[in-house]
Design an enzyme around this catalytic site. Structure first.
Site, short mmCIF file in Angstrom:
data_model
loop_
_atom_site.label_atom_id
_atom_site.label_comp_id
_atom_site.label_asym_id
_atom_site.label_seq_id
_atom_site.Cartn_x
_atom_site.Cartn_y
_atom_site.Cartn_z
N TYR A 150 0.92 -1.27 0.00
CA TYR A 150 -0.09 0.20 -0.05
C TYR A 150 0.70 1.31 -0.12
O TYR A 150 0.64 2.16 -0.88
CB TYR A 150 -0.80 0.13 1.30
N THR A 185 -14.30 4.07 7.14
CA THR A 185 -14.97 3.65 5.91
C THR A 185 -15.02 2.28 5.75
O THR A 185 -14.50 1.19 6.54
CB THR A 185 -14.22 4.09 4.44
N1 LIG Z 1 -10.20 4.57 4.79
C1 LIG Z 1 -8.88 5.29 4.79
O1 LIG Z 1 -8.45 5.44 6.03
C2 LIG Z 1 -8.13 6.06 3.61
C3 LIG Z 1 -6.88 6.85 4.15
C4 LIG Z 1 -5.99 7.24 3.22
C5 LIG Z 1 -6.41 7.10 1.69
N2 LIG Z 1 -7.57 6.27 1.51
C6 LIG Z 1 -7.89 6.01 0.03
O2 LIG Z 1 -8.84 6.55 -0.17
C7 LIG Z 1 -9.54 5.99 -1.39
C8 LIG Z 1 -10.95 5.29 -1.03
O3 LIG Z 1 -10.68 4.58 0.07
P1 LIG Z 1 -12.17 4.16 1.09
O4 LIG Z 1 -11.71 4.07 2.56
O5 LIG Z 1 -13.26 5.16 0.83
O6 LIG Z 1 -12.51 2.71 0.63
P2 LIG Z 1 -13.87 2.10 0.21
O7 LIG Z 1 -13.36 0.39 0.16
O8 LIG Z 1 -14.93 2.49 0.97
O9 LIG Z 1 -14.20 2.42 -1.38
C9 LIG Z 1 -13.39 2.06 -2.45
C10 LIG Z 1 -14.21 1.99 -3.71
O10 LIG Z 1 -13.29 1.59 -4.82
C11 LIG Z 1 -13.97 0.59 -5.43
N3 LIG Z 1 -12.99 -0.14 -6.42
C12 LIG Z 1 -11.70 -0.87 -5.85
N4 LIG Z 1 -11.11 -1.53 -6.97
C13 LIG Z 1 -11.88 -0.80 -8.24
C14 LIG Z 1 -11.49 -1.05 -9.34
N5 LIG Z 1 -10.62 -1.87 -9.94
N6 LIG Z 1 -12.04 -0.14 -10.25
C15 LIG Z 1 -13.04 0.92 -9.84
N7 LIG Z 1 -13.53 0.76 -8.47
C16 LIG Z 1 -12.58 0.03 -7.63
C17 LIG Z 1 -14.58 0.00 -4.59
O11 LIG Z 1 -15.53 -0.80 -5.32
C18 LIG Z 1 -15.03 0.97 -3.70
O12 LIG Z 1 -16.45 1.40 -3.84
C19 LIG Z 1 -8.75 4.55 -1.62
O13 LIG Z 1 -7.83 5.08 -2.74
C20 LIG Z 1 -7.94 4.65 -0.35
O14 LIG Z 1 -6.44 4.00 -0.55
C21 LIG Z 1 -8.27 5.72 2.47
#
Ligand SMILES: NC(=O)c1ccc[n+]([C@@H]2O[C@H](COP(=O)([O-])OP(=O)(O)OC[C@H]3O[C@@H](n4cnc5c(N)ncnc54)[C@H](O)[C@@H]3O)[C@@H](O)[C@H]2O)c1
Length: 251
Positions: A150, A185
């Site tokens: 990651y 999330t």
């Molecule tokens: N939640 C956290 O703590 C956090 C922190 C920093 C960064 N992020 C980043 O934020 C972004 C969203 O994360 P989240 O926590 O909301 O996750 P989440 O799992 O709630 O949402 C992610 C979405 O991406 C979609 N997805 C996955 N693979 C895919 C693909 N190949 N094509 C299209 N869609 C796809 C999933 O179906 C899902 O709807 C990510 O990039 C994650 O790395 C999250």
């Protein structure tokens, strides 16, 4: 302030978590939003609920990206905003990361952002206007324990953002990275269940605690920063990496 009326946006991974919150906030600010997600039924359901469009999208597939991009462009006559939010998590040090896990994470988190930007850049160049918002992570700025694949992927997202910002600064296209700390999330809930199923409550407590502020972020707090970056008020910002992490990277 921060009015998005008349702007069109494609949000990858827009059906859940941070992407969902951004879709809701963009629509509330007047944007025309296409929600693209691998979970097509959730994308369509959310789109119907909030007054957006939903479409199936797999960011690892250039043809799928092209179709989603065309959809956004057809709906609004052009693409103003690309938000790269689709992402996956993997827990493990290097020796706990199998090559197939490594490839799976890079394919979505890093190569998927490259492919989405690649699909958006020519239409943006034609209009000499565009705005790319990449959802990176604190893991783009610092190493996070046992998140090897990651961290690598999110480091790439930040450098991609900077390279895009520099290369297209004179073409009316800007690119910025949002670097969230831990945000509550479905992704977080899912990996806690998968990797720490024997102590879900204790792990969630640790995830709250690792932010100096003492809690995880909320998706709508990340969405508020995305609205600012999407709006004309932030027009002088490009190539920025913006931590929004309860103080984590200030430690
Ligand atoms: N939640 C956290 O703590 C956090 C922190 C920093 C960064 N992020 C980043 O934020 C972004 C969203 O994360 P989240 O926590 O909301 O996750 P989440 O799992 O709630 O949402 C992610 C979405 O991406 C979609 N997805 C996955 N693979 C895919 C693909 N190949 N094509 C299209 N869609 C796809 C999933 O179906 C899902 O709807 C990510 O990039 C994650 O790395 C999250």
């Amino acid at each position: 302030m921060f009015d998005l009326t008349g702007k069109s946006a494609l949000i990858t991974g827009g059906a859940s978590g941070i992407g969902e919150a951004i879709a809701r906030a963009f629509v509330a600010q007047g944007a025309r939003v296409v929600i693209g997600d691998r979970d097509a039924s959730r994308a369509l359901q959310l789109a119907e609920e909030i007054g957006a469009e939903g479409t199936a999208l797999d960011v690892t597939d250039p043809r799928s990206l092209r179709a989603a991009m065309d959809r956004a462009i057809d709906a609004a006559g052009g693409l103003d905003l690309l938000v790269n939010c689709a992402g996956l998590m993997h827990v493990g040090k290097l020796h706990e990361t199998e090559p197939e896990d490594y490839d799976r994470i890079q394919a979505v988190n890093a190569r998927g952002v490259y492919l989405a930007c690649r699909a958006a850049i020519e239409p943006m160049l034609r209009r000499r206007s565009g705005n790319i918002i990449n959802i990176a992570s604190v893991a783009s700025l610092i190493a996070v324990e046992r998140r090897f694949a990651y961290c690598v992927s999110k480091g790439a997202v930040l450098e991609m953002t900077r390279a895009l910002a520099i290369d297209y600064a004179r073409d009316g296209i800007r690119a910025n990275a949002i670097c969230p700390g831990t945000v509550d999330t479905p992704m977080i809930r899912g990996y806690v269940q998968k990797y720490f199923g024997d102590d879900v409550a204790g792990t969630l407590a640790q995830l709250h605690e690792r932010q100096p502020i003492g809690r995880m972020g909320e998706a709508r707090e990340i969405a508020a920063l995305a609205v600012f970056l999407a709006a004309d008020e932030s027009a002088f910002m490009t190539g920025a990496a913006l931590p929004i992490d309860g103080g984590w990277t200030a430690k």
